[in-house]
Write an enzyme that holds these catalytic residues in place. Structure first.
Site, short mmCIF file in Angstrom:
data_model
loop_
_atom_site.label_atom_id
_atom_site.label_comp_id
_atom_site.label_asym_id
_atom_site.label_seq_id
_atom_site.Cartn_x
_atom_site.Cartn_y
_atom_site.Cartn_z
CB VAL A 52 -0.20 -5.51 4.14
CG1 VAL A 52 0.07 -6.18 2.81
CG2 VAL A 52 -0.74 -6.48 5.15
CE1 TYR A 63 -4.96 -1.03 -4.48
CE2 TYR A 63 -5.66 -3.32 -4.35
CZ TYR A 63 -5.29 -2.15 -3.73
OH TYR A 63 -5.22 -2.08 -2.37
CE1 TYR A 84 -4.79 1.19 4.36
CE2 TYR A 84 -3.37 -0.07 5.83
CZ TYR A 84 -3.73 0.35 4.56
OH TYR A 84 -3.02 -0.12 3.49
CE LYS A 121 -3.78 0.89 -1.00
NZ LYS A 121 -4.48 0.49 0.25
CB SER A 127 -0.94 0.03 1.21
OG SER A 127 -1.93 -0.95 1.06
#
Lengths: 306, 306, 306, 306
Positions: free
Chosen positions: D259, D189, D241, D65, D62
């Site tokens: 992760v 993705y 998050y 991103k 992630s």
């Protein structure tokens, strides 16, 4: 006497024909004439009473969930309830929120997620074609009518636009509650929803629920009397999505609605009733169809609640 | 024959007496002997059949919501449904989430929030004492028993610990769905829940629901037949909180449970049944009481679903 | 130079004065003149720059939560975080849903539920009067201004209409996360929100957050530098309810808003800024106040993000 | 001096190496040695400081991103915010609940749903291969390292098990917030998440965020200073998050976690920091990595909050 009742019901609802909004998420449904209205009563004595467009086939959509549930219970028995609950959802038919909160177990077999699990159960060990053949054969048999067919156009349209259902299926697969490839399970689901039946066929097909699990009269058993009762119970508590309580309150009979404007109702010990009127109310259930069933319950005095 | 049924039911459940967990949020409930079990059947012919501790009073708690709903419908009629819904909630009995999502309108009159609105309706234009007097008089009249009383100790304990209910009431007041001072409305609610009744009294008090709105036989009407049917429908879809679907599936009869371990069931056209066993299952409904009703339904074959 | 900045900001926002909707849930707020606008900058060097209605007191409302949080951390230290979280809520300031999902622990000290817990912490071992005296004394001291007062009319109005806050407090009490009687804790909370301060007073009172925990210059410490940083972090992530992300994105500075139209902003190492404009945007934050701070950040180039 | 800091950080975290749980949802991640630890600092002056396994590539997941968001903003500018929000979510990284409540608009670009929309933006008008080529070229360029590659095994595994992401994508497609075929968007993705980079490469790639949008020193601009600030703001409020508030509170610097155990942090005006330790805490962020950054912030005194 039931012909009289149908006439009275028709008189009651006539001013309301065409009310509601026809489902328009696929062209095949959007072009249905909103002024259609049909109703059929199949009694446990084997009689059939009809009015209006009762012999015209329409897309039964979610009403099919009653038949696939019946088949799945026949296949795996009460073990089914490990994969799907038996409680009203308190949310719309296509909601995914509940699935996240309850780890991929749908609340009941009549919301979309639950019916997709049921389709997955029927598919296991088979190819989609075989499963659809089995569903079609079952419905033809209980309706005693080999003309019943799946509308391939509707099925194809559903498949092309069914992204929320694809979301539900993928989500449940992530929790291992869909066992087959998502697109195969969805293929079965979209095709079962595309079953095309008339009110007359539908009323006959649903009669076993009102008749202790048997076809008309003392005919052969489709399911045990206990299973018929239990399916009726599920229809009553969950058959109209988040308007099930209201339907029980106003009509007082177990029923299952579909977005095509059909509703199948069971009057235990007496009859099976099917109604069709394409315009939907804000909960996605047939507006005039619900009204007709309310009128029907009033004129017959039939209610499971006294 | 019903005495035989009761004996068979008792034999079925005997090994399970004492199962479940007694409610312990207030001392007055926590000290109840978990091995209590009583059951009573009041038939539409005026007979009464009992077994076990059927004459020992217990705290009926949420079963009282059936009686206050009946009174409130008598007071304001169908206008009540502007302030409370008729749908299963999909959430626990004391959940507040739904109230935020639906702007202070509880989903049904049997979850706590809904019953607090019902109490508020009964209170309007009166003092709490008068309203409680009216509730008590109504229950005594339909049970034909002037011994029925409110347990003040239980009511006081509830009031001292009822912070979640106070949250619900304040929340609804913010949306103008509680009209009286919160503490007065809660006072009515906590006292109605503290009604102390035996199975025999409860079965008699609930008989009008099974008997077309009338007391036993052709006696005077408590409500119209239609209203009795509708209250039964609400009991079926919402009477066991988030286990209502399961109760409908397993027992097949309209019922309302209470955290004191009591359940009142209506068998339309036949009888009213009350059962009491203090241990609760994970949904907050009497564990052995539910089992007894399942056995009862099996032995009598009574079900509203066929 | 900061006087120039204020003049430029004023020119930018002048066409927007009066935009937004003044809070109207209590009369004392509803009657505020929507065309008010004030702004004040207190620098770490001890300078004060003002423009507009910067010396007119207004109801600081939720901006007070910064001061009570500071006091509560002084009282119980990091143990506070057992009773309240440090995460943005993703829900409106007065939402109760999160409390049910997370068992009575509010997500952060700046949503209403969290600030009520903070008030409860300050109240423990004291009477409401003492606690309010302590809050008032603290704010007067850090603002170096004994004129600051609580507006009793506002406090009384809040108390009479604060049913959602009462719901939150009762709900948390049910989970033992409010330790004092609900009405006392709410009394403290409603009065702290009724603090009346001008932009000039507010900017001075907030300076310790920008100045490593100290009053202006090398003055005495209010809190440690680390604690000041951490309060700034909380203001940035949670200070504008469910628009905190947007404020960080657009303004780039830690801030806390109040429904009275005030916003307190901290520019670490440089200054404390207070702005007041009563009209609120759809998220309940001052519409023109936010615009002024965006303009201010652009003209100064001040941002914590580079 | 930064080498000293790294040594002190290493001493602090050494006893904690191996803590946390390595992500095990795909084999390629599950087999990573949990005792790995690397850290790298790229300063705005162009220096690079490293410790431990700082040159060993790992799956950045992630963290990618941040790079795709930067590219998408370059492509469509602030119009991006019509399709994705800028608020912390208050829910886990893969939650779908928020999407239903907010009609298919993800809360921010760093939760999975938001990043899938960003991938969809990058894909529009291109084939997945082209888009992935563009992403790879961009990362190689800002890291000044042509060795950076996508791990095809990881990408394939993600694709085979990514049913929750498929649910998110299908769900948003139903709301027309995914414009390309779901499987293509997901292809992009899953591959971007499979980018393999070392701490050294990552720190260099992220430097533009700390350096006013420029590569090291007075090098060429990647984005404007304002955009760099805004991406930092998003990292601070949404980068971890539902633990973003906690990270801001404890570390006080904008960061984005993955992760795979990597975290990229931006220290505006000073440096970019990357850390890697595979064991995750209960929020899915690197346990020892977070600890290392806390130690780093303490030893340098670097914080955006004062």
């Amino acid at each position: 006497m039931l012909d009289d009742v149908l006439a009275k019901v028709y008189a009651d609802i006539a001013p309301h024909i065409g009310e509601g909004r026809v489902a328009n998420y696929i062209p095949a449904l959007a072009r249905i004439d909103p002024s259609k209205f049909g109703m059929a009563i199949a009694t446990v004595d084997g009689e059939l009473h009809v009015i209006g467009d009762a012999h015209e086939p329409f897309s039964i959509q979610s009403v099919s969930k009653v038949f696939t549930l019946t088949l799945a219970l026949g296949r795996v028995g009460e073990g089914l309830w490990k994969r799907v609950g038996r409680e009203p959802s308190g949310t719309p038919f296509n909601s995914i929120i509940q699935l996240e909160n309850e780890r991929g177990i749908p609340r009941n077999p009549f919301i979309n997620a639950g019916a997709i699990v049921v389709a997955d159960v029927l598919l296991s060990g088979h190819q989609p074609k075989e499963t659809l053949g089995e569903i079609l054969q079952f419905v033809r048999q209980i309706a005693d009518d080999d003309e019943i067919a799946i509308d391939r156009d509707v099925a194809r349209s559903e498949q092309e636009t069914g992204f929320r259902n694809a979301a539900l299926a993928n989500y449940m697969h992530a929790f291992s509650n869909i066992e087959n490839p998502v697109e195969k399970t969805l293929g079965v689901y979209f095709h079962q929803c595309a079953l095309s039946m008339s009110c007359a066929q539908l009323a006959k097909a649903g009669l076993f629920l009102a008749n202790g699990g048997r076809l008309a009269g003392r005919g052969p058993s489709v399911v045990s009397a206990e299973r018929a009762r239990r399916i009726n119970a599920l229809m009553l508590t969950c058959g109209h999505y988040d308007a099930s309580g209201d339907f029980a309150f106003r009509v007082g009979l177990p029923g299952k609605s579909g977005v095509g404007g059909g509703i199948l109702v069971s009057v235990p010990g007496k009859a099976s009733v099917a109604v069709w009127s394409p315009g939907l109310n804000e909960n996605g259930n047939s507006a005039t169809g619900t009204r007709a069933l309310e009128s029907f319950a009033r004129h017959t005095g039939w209610s499971i609640f006294g």
